[in-house]
Scaffold this active site. Structure first.
Site: not given
Ligand code: ZN
Length: 304
Positions: A63, A65, A67-68, A141, A208, A266
């Site tokens: 996805h 976000h 951090d990914h 998520h 997530d 994570h």
């Molecule tokens: Zn994340």
């Protein structure tokens, strides 16, 4: 020799810490290098882990976000700088096509990379190679998120003693594998007489999400399950509100699905001590448990 292992480039959710980079995972599978969820700083983590940019053949985002995916610009530009000549395929939720386009063209550079976008629109197989099929399933998520798994087809392992007894050798072994039976001096030798079933290996990658059917479907029978455990059970309400799993939930799924090696990752920055994730998971999962650490490698376990 084929190499099947996970290189952990980062283990932090949301915000990096002094010891945890943003997410990032390279799955080495025979000649393939699947880069999952490269967060910010992934290019440098690859350097520290001894992974050249040319090792990446596929980029898989769960996805959008940060951090990914914030590592995509650095990795893509580095691959171009290094003159990587092979095509690189990128998978990501189709609803985030605009974000991928921005990451792909985040700043000016001499772009010579053959990057092919193959966005995900539904559950099912997304790609296949000689020894694997890559599948995706929609998770649960706050934003659209897909989990992945790599599945090797079941095959057969040749038994040298049985081959010798049946008088099959040299190029005839390959013919027998391709054709299923072979005439040897007037006698028919069948493949199943001289080989044994060899179950294919599976690696699942679940980021997530809340608990949902897709988590179990991806984890089912996995030799290696890489799964988010952002929170501990004491913060289960936060996990629910923000669309995440606790270590206990992740480990319970692993136990129910017959996972052989469980990799938790994570982690929220609220927990500096990662051993607490191990303790919580070990209470419900009796298999091989790894609490991922930055720059560590985790082997896909040998066949049972
Ligand atoms: Zn994340």
């Amino acid at each position: 020799m084929t190499v099947r292992e996970l290189v952990v480039l980062g283990t932090a959710s949301q915000a990096p810490t002094r010891t945890r980079n943003h997410n990032g995972y390279l799955l080495r599978w025979d000649g393939e290098g699947l880069l999952f969820d490269p967060g910010e700083g992934t290019q440098r983590q690859m350097l520290l882990a001894g992974v050249p940019s040319s090792a990446v053949t596929r980029i898989c985002l769960t996805h959008f976000h940060g951090d990914h995916c914030l590592g995509v610009p650095g990795v893509v530009q580095r691959m171009s700088l290094d003159r990587v000549t092979h095509p690189v395929v990128a998978h990501f939720p189709a609803s985030g096509r605009e974000y991928f386009g921005r990451l792909r063209a985040a700043s000016v550079f001499h772009d010579v990379l053959d990057l092919r976008e193959e966005p995900l629109t539904a559950d099912g197989p997304v790609a296949a190679g000689l020894s694997w099929t890559l599948e995706a399933r929609r998770l649960d998520h706050l934003v659209e998120s897909f989990g992945y798994r790599l599945v090797e087809p079941d095959g057969r392992r040749m038994l040298p003693e049985e081959l010798a007894r049946a008088g099959v050798s040299g190029p005839d072994v390959g013919r027998l594998q391709r054709e299923g039976s072979l005439d040897v001096g007037g006698r028919t030798v069948r493949l199943d007489e001289v080989s044994a079933p060899r179950p294919g290996q599976r690696v699942a990658f679940v980021m997530d999400t809340r608990l949902c059917d897709a988590v179990s479907a991806l984890a089912d029978g996995a030799d290696l399950l890489v799964i988010e455990s952002t929170f501990l059970e004491e913060d289960a309400a936060l996990a629910r509100d923000y669309g995440h799993l606790t270590a206990r939930q992740a480990a319970t799924v692993a136990a129910e699905c017959g996972v052989r090696r469980l990799v938790l990752t994570h982690f929220s920055q609220r927990y500096p001590d990662a051993s607490r994730f191990a303790d919580e998971a070990a209470a419900v999962f009796a298999g091989d448990l790894v609490v991922a650490a930055d720059l560590g490698t985790v082997a896909v376990p040998r066949r049972a």
